[in-house]
Write a protein that holds these residues in place. Structure first.
Motif, PDB file in Angstrom:
ATOM      1  N   THR A 196     -12.974  -3.492   3.582  1.00 17.02           N
ATOM      2  CA  THR A 196     -12.612  -2.655   4.724  1.00 17.02           C
ATOM      3  C   THR A 196     -11.410  -1.770   4.399  1.00 17.02           C
ATOM      4  O   THR A 196     -11.208  -0.740   5.050  1.00 17.02           O
ATOM      5  N   HIS A 197     -10.629  -2.149   3.407  1.00 16.25           N
ATOM      6  CA  HIS A 197      -9.508  -1.297   3.007  1.00 16.25           C
ATOM      7  C   HIS A 197     -10.015   0.065   2.519  1.00 16.25           C
ATOM      8  O   HIS A 197      -9.388   1.104   2.774  1.00 16.25           O
ATOM      9  N   THR A 198     -11.160   0.065   1.841  1.00 18.01           N
ATOM     10  CA  THR A 198     -11.771   1.318   1.388  1.00 18.01           C
ATOM     11  C   THR A 198     -12.120   2.192   2.583  1.00 18.01           C
ATOM     12  O   THR A 198     -11.853   3.396   2.589  1.00 18.01           O
ATOM     13  N   LEU A 199     -12.712   1.579   3.610  1.00 18.43           N
ATOM     14  CA  LEU A 199     -13.058   2.322   4.823  1.00 18.43           C
ATOM     15  C   LEU A 199     -11.806   2.873   5.492  1.00 18.43           C
ATOM     16  O   LEU A 199     -11.763   4.040   5.889  1.00 18.43           O
ATOM     17  N   GLU A 200     -10.788   2.042   5.620  1.00 20.50           N
ATOM     18  CA  GLU A 200      -9.558   2.471   6.279  1.00 20.50           C
ATOM     19  C   GLU A 200      -8.913   3.652   5.545  1.00 20.50           C
ATOM     20  O   GLU A 200      -8.363   4.560   6.178  1.00 20.50           O
ATOM     21  N   THR A 201      -8.995   3.646   4.225  1.00 22.45           N
ATOM     22  CA  THR A 201      -8.448   4.752   3.441  1.00 22.45           C
ATOM     23  C   THR A 201      -9.202   6.042   3.731  1.00 22.45           C
ATOM     24  O   THR A 201      -8.605   7.121   3.899  1.00 22.45           O
ATOM     25  N   HIS A 202     -10.529   5.951   3.815  1.00 25.29           N
ATOM     26  CA  HIS A 202     -11.331   7.140   4.111  1.00 25.29           C
ATOM     27  C   HIS A 202     -11.084   7.628   5.538  1.00 25.29           C
ATOM     28  O   HIS A 202     -11.043   8.850   5.777  1.00 25.29           O
ATOM     29  N   ILE A 203     -10.926   6.707   6.483  1.00 25.39           N
ATOM     30  CA  ILE A 203     -10.634   7.093   7.863  1.00 25.39           C
ATOM     31  C   ILE A 203      -9.289   7.818   7.920  1.00 25.39           C
ATOM     32  O   ILE A 203      -9.149   8.846   8.596  1.00 25.39           O
ATOM     33  N   TYR A 204      -8.309   7.309   7.193  1.00 25.29           N
ATOM     34  CA  TYR A 204      -6.988   7.942   7.150  1.00 25.29           C
ATOM     35  C   TYR A 204      -7.105   9.384   6.641  1.00 25.29           C
ATOM     36  O   TYR A 204      -6.566  10.316   7.241  1.00 25.29           O
ATOM     37  N   ARG A 205      -7.818   9.574   5.532  1.00 23.10           N
ATOM     38  CA  ARG A 205      -7.963  10.911   4.962  1.00 23.10           C
ATOM     39  C   ARG A 205      -8.752  11.836   5.885  1.00 23.10           C
ATOM     40  O   ARG A 205      -8.460  13.039   5.980  1.00 23.10           O
TER      41      ARG A 205
END
Length: 236
Positions: A196-205
């Motif tokens: 989910t950290h990968t998802l959170e990074t993409h959401i941030y960007r």
């Protein structure tokens, strides 16, 4: 699981219309709205909150020919798939329907499973076509081009493939929050190496690209252990 996709049924036979609506809803992949005439359909399509991913359109309507209505939809810039329903299956009738802008043509009586399969097939084609355009706040979202266009500022926002898929899935959720794990699985697939950290990074960007104030999100918000898209929000 993907959000059910809204289908507009334009059919003057009340019994058939109700049966189609019930069966579409029972299938689980769709929700159904009904209109008995071209005029009623036009009023529903003109509503500010209207969103239909496909139209099932009877050729014989009480206020006109469904093929003429289909041609008007295309002239008005509506590009969602239209599948015509008719008791006429002569070659010239099929040709007239397709020439009017219909994507497919199915003769009555038809098998429900065949109709559902045709709807799904047309939606798959449409989702990957240049015609697919969705409104998200001040943007026109073109998934096939991986682009958001902010017409008022003449600005284009380029998206990565994953960012585009995130937006498309959240849009399909119809304003409901999608849990992080479900969104992760839908966009990246069932890959144990992706967290989910990968998802959170993409959401941030993604927020950095689309939110005027990323610290005060209005379009892409966190809710219920996941994320929700507010396509009608004014991000200005």
């Amino acid at each position: 699981m993907a959000s059910p996709r809204p289908i507009l049924i334009v059919e003057d036979d009340a019994a058939l219309r109700a049966t189609l609506a019930e069966q579409l809803s029972l299938d689980g992949d769709f929700t159904a709205d009904e209109a008995e005439s071209a005029k009623e359909a036009e009023l529903k399509l003109a509503h500010a909150d209207a969103r239909y991913d496909a139209i099932l359109l009877d050729i014989g309507l009480p206020d006109g020919d469904g093929r003429d209505f289909c041609a008007k939809l295309r002239r008005d810039g509506r590009r969602m798939p239209v599948i015509m329903l008719t008791g006429k299956d002569q070659e010239q009738d099929v040709i007239k329907g397709l020439d009017a802008g219909a994507n497919d043509y199915i003769a009555k009586p038809f098998r429900l499973h065949e109709l559902l399969a045709r709807v799904r097939a047309q939606l798959r084609v449409f989702d990957n076509s240049e015609d697919a355009v969705f409104i998200i706040g001040p943007y026109l979202f073109r998934p096939a081009a991986r682009m958001l266009l902010e017409a008022s500022r003449n600005r284009k926002v380029r998206l990565t493939d994953k960012e585009s898929n995130i937006l498309k899935y959240l849009y399909r959720a119809g304003g409901r929050p999608v849990p992080r794990q479900i969104l992760l699985n839908e966009v990246w697939g069932y890959n144990s190496a992706v967290t989910t950290h990968t998802l959170e990074t993409h959401i941030y960007r993604l927020r950095q690209k689309i939110e005027p104030d990323p610290a005060n999100t209005r379009l892409l918000v966190t809710e219920g252990g996941g994320y929700k898209l507010n396509p009608l929000a004014d991000a200005a």
